[in-house]
Design an enzyme around this catalytic site. Structure first.
Site, short mmCIF file in Angstrom:
data_model
loop_
_atom_site.label_atom_id
_atom_site.label_comp_id
_atom_site.label_asym_id
_atom_site.label_seq_id
_atom_site.Cartn_x
_atom_site.Cartn_y
_atom_site.Cartn_z
N GLU A 174 0.85 -1.20 0.00
CA GLU A 174 0.00 0.00 0.00
C GLU A 174 0.88 1.24 0.00
O GLU A 174 2.01 1.20 0.46
CB GLU A 174 -0.87 0.02 1.27
CG GLU A 174 -1.84 -1.13 1.33
CD GLU A 174 -2.60 -1.17 2.64
OE1 GLU A 174 -2.53 -0.21 3.44
OE2 GLU A 174 -3.27 -2.18 2.87
N LYS A 188 2.14 4.59 1.50
CA LYS A 188 2.18 5.11 2.87
C LYS A 188 1.83 6.59 2.82
O LYS A 188 2.65 7.42 2.44
CB LYS A 188 3.55 4.89 3.49
CG LYS A 188 3.58 5.23 4.97
CD LYS A 188 4.85 4.69 5.60
CE LYS A 188 4.89 4.99 7.08
NZ LYS A 188 4.76 6.39 7.43
N ASP A 245 1.16 10.28 3.77
CA ASP A 245 1.82 11.11 4.78
C ASP A 245 0.80 12.03 5.45
O ASP A 245 0.60 13.17 5.04
CB ASP A 245 2.93 11.93 4.11
CG ASP A 245 3.96 12.38 5.13
OD1 ASP A 245 3.87 11.94 6.28
OD2 ASP A 245 4.85 13.17 4.75
N TYR A 292 -7.40 2.06 5.70
CA TYR A 292 -6.52 0.95 5.35
C TYR A 292 -6.45 -0.17 6.38
O TYR A 292 -5.66 -1.10 6.24
CB TYR A 292 -5.10 1.46 5.07
CG TYR A 292 -4.53 2.38 6.14
CD1 TYR A 292 -4.31 1.93 7.43
CD2 TYR A 292 -4.20 3.69 5.83
CE1 TYR A 292 -3.79 2.76 8.39
CE2 TYR A 292 -3.68 4.53 6.79
CZ TYR A 292 -3.47 4.07 8.07
OH TYR A 292 -2.95 4.89 9.03
N LYS A 331 10.60 3.12 3.76
CA LYS A 331 10.64 4.58 3.67
C LYS A 331 11.46 4.99 2.46
O LYS A 331 12.58 4.49 2.27
CB LYS A 331 11.29 5.17 4.93
CG LYS A 331 10.44 5.05 6.19
CD LYS A 331 9.28 6.01 6.11
CE LYS A 331 8.70 6.47 7.38
NZ LYS A 331 9.38 7.09 8.39
N CYS A 355 33.10 27.29 26.99
CA CYS A 355 31.65 27.13 26.88
C CYS A 355 31.04 28.45 26.40
O CYS A 355 31.34 29.51 26.97
CB CYS A 355 31.07 26.74 28.25
SG CYS A 355 29.26 26.77 28.27
N CYS A 408 28.83 29.73 29.77
CA CYS A 408 29.44 30.13 31.06
C CYS A 408 30.94 30.36 30.94
O CYS A 408 31.60 30.68 31.91
CB CYS A 408 29.12 29.07 32.12
SG CYS A 408 29.98 27.51 31.82
N CYS A 452 31.24 20.99 28.44
CA CYS A 452 31.34 22.00 29.49
C CYS A 452 31.14 21.23 30.79
O CYS A 452 30.12 20.57 30.98
CB CYS A 452 30.23 23.05 29.33
SG CYS A 452 30.08 24.09 30.80
N CYS A 508 26.53 25.53 34.98
CA CYS A 508 26.28 26.20 33.69
C CYS A 508 24.77 26.31 33.46
O CYS A 508 24.05 25.31 33.51
CB CYS A 508 26.92 25.38 32.56
SG CYS A 508 26.50 26.02 30.92
S1 IVH Z 1 -1.05 0.32 8.64
C1 IVH Z 1 -1.20 -2.05 12.46
N1 IVH Z 1 -1.20 1.41 6.25
O1 IVH Z 1 2.06 5.18 8.85
C2 IVH Z 1 -1.39 -1.23 11.21
N2 IVH Z 1 -0.34 2.75 8.01
O2 IVH Z 1 4.62 4.71 10.25
C3 IVH Z 1 -0.79 0.10 11.32
N3 IVH Z 1 0.22 5.04 7.37
O3 IVH Z 1 0.76 4.96 12.11
C4 IVH Z 1 -0.92 1.04 10.22
N4 IVH Z 1 -0.38 4.87 5.25
O4 IVH Z 1 -0.36 6.61 10.41
C5 IVH Z 1 -0.84 1.59 7.53
N5 IVH Z 1 -1.44 2.24 4.10
C6 IVH Z 1 -1.09 2.42 5.36
C7 IVH Z 1 -0.60 3.66 5.84
C8 IVH Z 1 -0.21 3.78 7.18
C9 IVH Z 1 0.11 5.68 6.19
C10 IVH Z 1 0.77 5.66 8.59
C11 IVH Z 1 -0.03 5.37 9.85
C12 IVH Z 1 0.93 4.65 10.76
C13 IVH Z 1 2.25 5.12 10.24
C14 IVH Z 1 3.38 4.18 10.63
#
Ligand code: IVH
Length: 658
Positions: free
Chosen positions: A108, A110, A112, A217, A305, A399, A402, A415, A420
Site C-alpha cells: 500500500e 504510505k 503522509d 486501510y 521509507k 563554553c 558560562c 562543558c 552552567c
Molecule cells: S497500517 C497495524 N497502512 O504510517 C497497522 N499505516 O509509520 C498500522 N500510514 O501509524 C498502520 N499509510 O499513520 C498503515 N497504508 C497504510 C498507511 C499507514 C500511512 C501511517 C499510519 C501509521 C504510520 C506508521
C-alpha cells in the site's frame, strides 16, 4: 411532512457526497447539490429538534468544543517498523518466512498524514480519535465529521471500527498557503503538519475549510466479520462506503513487491497527495496472528521509507549549542530551504572531527539531508562552488554560555561546569519531556523563562511552583486555566513509575530503555541506590560504563540531597508494573481448559484480566483464544472445530510477559 423532507434531503445529499468524494463520479450538478443543501440548512434552522446526527450539514462545521477529550483505544493503535533498503526488505521477508513459509503480501502507499480511528455504531459514525500514544488518543469527532470522504453513515447498520489516514491533498495545501501568504501569514510547513493542525482545532469550521481527505486501510477486528485476508478487509470496507486506495496491490513474491516499490519511487510525484513510503502487510489474517506483535509494532507489517532527498544551500555560520550533559555541538546556520516538505534553517554538524573530515567551511554550499523525523544533517560540501572567501572552521575552547574551559572526551567537547545555566535548563527540559516525567504544558521557552525568573532552578522546584501561582497569572500568555492544567500535570507526575524518574534525572548513559531495565530489576530507588558496581554489571545490557555512571551518580552528595527532597514531596519511587496492560491480551476473550502446571485456574484468570483480557467458561464463536493445559476436555475439540487460536501454557506465559 417536514420531517420526511429533511430525511429525503439527507439521503439525496449523502448519496451525492458519496458519489462525488468516494466514487469520483457525481450524478448531480454542483448547483443542484447547493440548492438541496440550502434547503436543508433552512429547514434545520427552523426546526432544530429535527437535526439528525448524520445530516450532511455537519460537514460545514460549526460545532465548537471546549477541550479535547481523551479516549482509550480498546485495540491499541500500533505504529510500523521501518525498512530503508532492499536488504532490509529481504530481511523482513526472511523473518516472516520463519513463521509463515509462503507469505503473500499486500503493498500500500504510505500516506503522509495522521492516523485516525473511526467508530460506527449501528452504521453511524459516533467517534473519531487520533492515535495519541497508541493507547490513549484524542476525540476529534467534530472535525472529522467535516471530512467529506468519511461517511457519516455506512451501508450496513453494524458496529465497526476502521482505521486510516487523514491527509491534505497537495492542491489544498498549496491553495491554503497561497491564501496565507497573501494575508502576510506564515505558510504551513507541509501537508502533514497542515492536516494535523487542522484536526486539532476546537472550532470545526476551521477544519471544514481545510478540505481534508481520508483513506481507510485497516480493520482492527476483521475476524469478527468472518474476514480471512487483509485484501478482503479492504474490499469489505470499500463496500461499506469508505475510501480505500485503488493503488493497493496483492503481490505473489518479493520480486513483485520490489517492482511495486520501484514504480512508486519513480511515480510518486504524479499523485495528488504526498506519500513517504510503501507499507508491506502479510495478507492472510491467520498468518498475521501467527506472526503477532512486538510492543509497538506488528511483526506482520513494515514500512519501506523512501530515501531522504538531498538539497543544497549556503552555510552562513556555525554556532554552538550546549546539551544537558554539557556536550557542545556545532550547528550549521543555513539559508532556509525546504527539505521533504519542511523548512530547514539549521542542521547538525555533530562534532569537530566530522567538520574537519568533510572540510566544511563557513560560506560553503553544502548538501542537507533529512530523513523522517530525525534532525537535519549536513552531509557534504560542493567544493567546486568555493570562491576562496570561505572561512575554515575552528572549534571553540570555552563554553559559549558560562565560558568554562571545555574538556575533550572521545570526539566531543564538554562543558564540565555543573552550574552552567544552559546545562541546567536543558536538564529541566529533559525532566519534563515525554519519555521522562511527561509533564504536559511546558514548552522549551516556558522552562527557560521560569528558570531566568528564578521560579524553577532545579527539578525539585517544579513541585513548589504553586507558590508562584499569583506571579504566573500575571505573565503574558498564561490564564488561570493553563496554570491549573500545568499544576495538575506536575501533581500527576508524582505517581509515575520509577523508570520515568530515573530517566528524567539524566544519569549519563541511562536512556529510557535502560531506566526501565533498572526500575524493573530493582523495583524501587532505594534498592538501586544500594546496588554495587559488581551487582549492576551482572544485569543483562548493563556494561561497565553504565554501572560506573549509576554508582557515581548515587555517590554524589548533591544528587542524594535532591533525591531526599523529592522523596519528602511524596514522589513515587517504585516500579509500577504496567506490562499488566499487555497489548496482546487486551479485549480478547479467553477460555481455559485442562490442568495448567504451576497455576490455579483463578490465578490464570487474574493474570489475563489484569491485562485487559476477558475469561469466559465456554467456547463459542466469540472466543479468541483457548488456553490448553494437560488432559484438555471437550472444549479443545470444539475450539478446533471452530478454528479458534489455541495456546499452550508457554505461549500464555510469553504473552503475559512472564
Ligand atoms: S497500517 C497495524 N497502512 O504510517 C497497522 N499505516 O509509520 C498500522 N500510514 O501509524 C498502520 N499509510 O499513520 C498503515 N497504508 C497504510 C498507511 C499507514 C500511512 C501511517 C499510519 C501509521 C504510520 C506508521
Amino acid at each position: 411532512m417536514i420531517e420526511k423532507r429533511i430525511d429525503e434531503l439527507i439521503e439525496i445529499l449523502n448519496k451525492a457526497n458519496y458519489e462525488y468524494h468516494v466514487l469520483d463520479s457525481p450524478t448531480i450538478t454542483d448547483q443542484e447539490y447547493d440548492s438541496y443543501l440550502r434547503e436543508l440548512i433552512t429547514l434545520e434552522e427552523e426546526h432544530p429538534d429535527l437535526k439528525r446526527p448524520n445530516s450532511p450539514t455537519v460537514r460545514v462545521g460549526g460545532e465548537v468544543i471546549k477541550e479535547f477529550n481523551k479516549v482509550t483505544h480498546e485495540i491499541p493503535m500500533l505504529s510500523l517498523s521501518n525498512v530503508f533498503n532492499e536488504d532490509e526488505i529481504r530481511l523482513f521477508d526472511e523473518r516472516v518466512k520463519k513463521e509463515v513459509p509462503h507469505p503473500k503480501y499486500v503493498c500500500e502507499l504510505k500516506i503522509d498524514g495522521l492516523s485516525v480511528s473511526l467508530i460506527y455504531e449501528n452504521g453511524k459514525l459516533v467517534r473519531a480519535a487520533t492515535r495519541g500514544d497508541g493507547v490513549t488518543g484524542e476525540d476529534i469527532t467534530h472535525n472529522v465529521k467535516t471530512i467529506k470522504s468519511v461517511p457519516l453513515k455506512i451501508k450496513e447498520d453494524i458496529d465497526i471500527e476502521v482505521r486510516g489516514e487523514i491527509y491534505m491533498s497537495k492542491y489544498s495545501f498549496n491553495k491554503i498557503n497561497e491564501e496565507r501568504l497573501s494575508k502576510g501569514q506564515e505558510p504551513l510547513a507541509n501537508p502533514r503538519n497542515a492536516a494535523a493542525g487542522s484536526v486539532r482545532q476546537l472550532d470545526s469550521k476551521i477544519a471544514a475549510k481545510r478540505n481534508l481527505d481520508c483513506f481507510i486501510y485497516h480493520l482492527p477486528d476483521a475476524s469478527r466479520y468472518g474476514i480471512k485476508t487483509h485484501m478482503e478487509a479492504l474490499n469489505y470496507m470499500k463496500s461499506l462506503g469508505f475510501v480505500v486506495s485503488d493503488n493497493n496491490r496483492r503481490v505473489e513474491n518479493i520480486d513483485e513487491l520490489l517492482e511495486f516499490i520501484d514504480y512508486w519511487t519513480t511515480n510518486r510525484d504524479s499523485l495528488p497527495y504526498e506519500i513517504d513510503g510503501i507499507v508491506i502487510k502479510v495478507d492472510d489474517l491467520a498468518d498475521q496472528r501467527k506472526l503477532g506483535y512486538t510492543v509497538r509494532t506488528p511483526r506482520w507489517a513494515t514500512a519501506y521509507k523512501f530515501p531522504a532527498s538531498l538539497v543544497f544551500t549556503h552555510l552562513k555560520d556555525i554556532i554552538f549549542t550546549v546539551g544537558r550533559t554539557g556536550q557542545v555541538t556545532p550547528n550549521a546556520l543555513l539559508d532556509p530551504v525546504i527539505v521533504m516538505g519542511s523548512k530547514v534553517s539549521r542542521a547538525t554538524l555533530h562534532n569537530e572531527e566530522n567538520i574537519l573530515k568533510k572540510d566544511i567551511r563557513i560560506g560553503d554550499v553544502v548538501s542537507i539531508i533529512k530523513a523522517g523525523d530525525v534532525i537535519p544533517e549536513v552531509t557534504s560540501v560542493n567544493k567546486e562552488r568555493r570562491t576562496g572567501k570561505e572561512v575554515v572552521f575552528k572549534m571553540i575552547e570555552n563554553c559559549p554560555i558560562c565560558h568554562t574551559k571545555l574538556v575533550k572526551d572521545d570526539a566531543s567537547y564538554y562543558c564540565v561546569n555543573p552550574l552552567c545555566d544552559r546545562k541546567k535548563i536543558e536538564g529541566l527540559i529533559h525532566f519534563v519531556s515525554r519519555h521522562a516525567m511527561n509533564i504536559e504544558g511546558f514548552g522549551q521557552r516556558i522552562i527557560e523563562d521560569f528558570y531566568n525568573m528564578g521560579y524553577i532552578k532545579d527539578v525539585v522546584d517544579f513541585y513548589h511552583l504553586d507558590k508562584y501561582k499569583k506571579e504566573l497569572m500575571e505573565l503574558e500568555g498564561f490564564g488561570s486555566k493553563s496554570i491549573n492544567n500545568l499544576l495538575t500535570s506536575i501533581e500527576n507526575s508524582k505517581n509515575n513509575s520509577l523508570e520515568r524518574l530515573l530517566f528524567g534525572l539524566g544519569i549519563r548513559h541511562v536512556g529510557s530503555k535502560m531506566a526501565k531495565t533498572l526500575a524493573k530489576t530493582y523495583k524501587n530507588l532505594d534498592n538501586l541506590m544500594n546496588a554495587s558496581f559488581d551487582e549492576l554489571v551482572k544485569i543483562n545490557d548493563v556494561g561497565d560504563v553504565i554501572a560506573r555512571s549509576v554508582v557515581d551518580y548515587f555517590s554524589d552528595q548533591d544528587n542524594l540531597e535532591m533525591i531526599d527532597k523529592l522523596k519528602s514531596l511524596n514522589i513515587n519511587m517504585s516500579y509500577l508494573d504496567n506490562s499488566k496492560n499487555s497489548e496482546i491480551l487486551r479485549g480478547k476473550t479467553f477460555v481455559v481448559t485442562g490442568t495448567l502446571n504451576g497455576y490455579t485456574r483463578d490465578e490464570i484468570k487474574e493474570e489475563i484480566e489484569s491485562r485487559g483480557g476477558i475469561v469466559t467458561n465456554s467456547v463459542s464463536s466469540k472466543t479468541d483464544v483457548l488456553v490448553v493445559g494437560e488432559n484438555p476436555g471437550s472444549k479443545y475439540d470444539k475450539a478446533k472445530a471452530l478454528n479458534i487460536t489455541i495456546w499452550d501454557i508457554d505461549k500464555l506465559k510469553e504473552s503475559l510477559g512472564d
